[in-house]
Design an enzyme around this catalytic site. Structure first.
Site, short mmCIF file in Angstrom:
data_model
loop_
_atom_site.label_atom_id
_atom_site.label_comp_id
_atom_site.label_asym_id
_atom_site.label_seq_id
_atom_site.Cartn_x
_atom_site.Cartn_y
_atom_site.Cartn_z
N ASP A 89 -16.30 21.20 -9.57
CA ASP A 89 -15.80 22.49 -9.07
C ASP A 89 -16.05 23.60 -10.10
O ASP A 89 -16.08 23.34 -11.30
CB ASP A 89 -14.30 22.35 -8.78
N ARG B 190 -17.43 30.34 -9.73
CA ARG B 190 -16.69 31.12 -10.72
C ARG B 190 -17.49 31.29 -12.01
O ARG B 190 -17.47 32.34 -12.64
CB ARG B 190 -15.34 30.44 -11.03
N HIS C 11 -24.68 26.96 -8.98
CA HIS C 11 -25.06 25.63 -8.47
C HIS C 11 -26.28 25.10 -9.23
O HIS C 11 -26.35 23.92 -9.57
CB HIS C 11 -25.37 25.69 -6.97
N SER D 127 -19.14 18.86 0.81
CA SER D 127 -18.10 18.25 1.64
C SER D 127 -18.27 18.68 3.09
O SER D 127 -18.97 19.66 3.38
CB SER D 127 -16.71 18.67 1.15
N THR D 128 -17.61 17.96 4.00
CA THR D 128 -17.67 18.33 5.42
C THR D 128 -17.05 19.71 5.64
O THR D 128 -17.31 20.35 6.65
CB THR D 128 -16.95 17.29 6.31
N LEU E 37 -27.29 2.04 -13.74
CA LEU E 37 -26.21 2.86 -13.20
C LEU E 37 -26.32 3.03 -11.68
O LEU E 37 -27.41 3.26 -11.15
CB LEU E 37 -26.27 4.26 -13.86
N GLU F 38 -6.90 6.93 -11.31
CA GLU F 38 -6.28 7.85 -12.27
C GLU F 38 -6.96 9.20 -12.09
O GLU F 38 -8.14 9.26 -11.72
CB GLU F 38 -6.53 7.35 -13.70
C1 FPP Z 1 -18.38 23.46 -6.29
O1 FPP Z 1 -18.37 24.74 -6.91
C2 FPP Z 1 -19.75 22.89 -6.24
C3 FPP Z 1 -20.46 22.61 -5.10
C4 FPP Z 1 -19.92 22.86 -3.74
C5 FPP Z 1 -21.86 22.10 -5.14
C6 FPP Z 1 -22.20 21.11 -6.21
C7 FPP Z 1 -23.59 20.63 -6.03
C8 FPP Z 1 -24.51 20.46 -7.00
C9 FPP Z 1 -24.23 20.72 -8.42
C10 FPP Z 1 -25.88 19.95 -6.63
C11 FPP Z 1 -25.92 18.44 -6.45
C12 FPP Z 1 -27.29 17.93 -6.55
C13 FPP Z 1 -27.88 16.89 -5.91
C14 FPP Z 1 -29.24 16.48 -6.36
C15 FPP Z 1 -27.30 16.15 -4.75
P1 FPP Z 1 -17.80 25.98 -6.08
O2 FPP Z 1 -18.94 26.69 -5.44
O3 FPP Z 1 -16.72 25.52 -5.16
O4 FPP Z 1 -17.20 26.86 -7.23
P2 FPP Z 1 -15.99 27.92 -7.09
O5 FPP Z 1 -14.77 27.13 -6.71
O6 FPP Z 1 -15.89 28.50 -8.46
O7 FPP Z 1 -16.39 28.91 -6.06
#
Ligand code: FPP
Length: 229
Positions: free
Chosen positions: A13, A17, A30, A58-59, A124, A196
């Site tokens: 998360d 921000r 991202h 997420s959904t 892994l 946990e």
């Molecule tokens: C949450 O931050 C993050 C996400 C919704 C996306 C995370 C995805 C990646 C890092 C890419 C994954 C890569 C692959 C190869 C599958 P937010 O946007 O909710 O942040 P905020 O709460 O500060 O707005």
């Protein structure tokens, strides 16, 4: 010997921000979040974590602006295309958990290719939860049970697992959530009943090896009783 979690699940998360604080568009958060993904994949190996599951979409994330959703899928497509060979050469087994048939077709294809390429790997176990919802996973499992005409009287907590998106995933030992929020947000609901929790204020793009180490140290101090004494 320190206790090491076998299965670590991370709610990544704070990308938005992170970007906003720097006056950048949300999507660059991202992009930067991917470097943190690479760091934790390395760190998981160093600590001997066997399963690492990352909440990538997420959904509920469909509620975001369409451009951001599109960007996230494109980022996944290009990253997997570029990096699947590297993951494979590091003996990493990649899986995807979620309602994958609702994703763009190109992404579905790359997901299938990545899973196939790495399916014999023994290092892994890296799982990306994409279009994932814990409740949806349970509902989808029930649908599979009905479709298979599975004998209900034999159904129990152990054999229910085979109907989940990734039956091979063991229960989660440690959930890490970044960016200060303290909730599960529909992540690995079935698998996390005795997990946990480790919360940090660090925003996901800033999550470092040191943050990972702090989570591991904290986990090793926790006393887990699983409802016993
Ligand atoms: C949450 O931050 C993050 C996400 C919704 C996306 C995370 C995805 C990646 C890092 C890419 C994954 C890569 C692959 C190869 C599958 P937010 O946007 O909710 O942040 P905020 O709460 O500060 O707005």
């Amino acid at each position: 010997m320190k206790k090491i979690p076998e299965h670590v699940a991370i709610i990544m998360d704070g990308n938005g921000r992170w970007a906003e604080a720097k006056g950048l568009p949300r999507v660059s958060g991202h992009k930067e979040g991917l470097s943190a993904v690479r760091r934790v994949v390395k760190a998981a190996k160093v600590y001997g974590v066997r399963y690492l599951t990352l909440y990538s979409f997420s959904t509920e994330n469909w509620k975001r602006p369409p451009d951001e959703v599109k960007f996230l899928f494109m980022l996944m497509e290009s990253t997997l295309t570029k990096e699947m060979e590297d993951l494979h050469s590091r003996n990493i087994r990649v899986r995807f958990a979620g309602k994958l048939d609702k994703l763009p077709e190109k992404l579905q294809q790359i997901i299938a290719d990545t899973e196939k390429l790495t399916e014999e790997n023994s290092g892994l176990n890296l799982t990306f939860a994409v279009n994932y919802g814990g409740r949806q996973e349970i509902i989808d499992a029930i649908k599979k049970i009905i479709k298979a005409r599975y004998p209900i009287k034999h159904l129990d907590q152990d054999n229910f697992r085979q109907f989940l998106y990734c039956p091979q995933l063991p229960d989660v030992d440690l959930v890490i959530r970044t960016a200060g929020e303290q909730r599960l947000s529909n992540f690995l609901v079935w698998q996390s009943i005795y997990a946990e929790f480790y919360f940090t204020r660090t925003l996901w793009p800033d999550f470092s090896e040191k943050d990972f180490k702090m989570a591991m140290d904290e986990f090793s101090r926790r006393k887990r009783r699983f409802g016993g004494l």
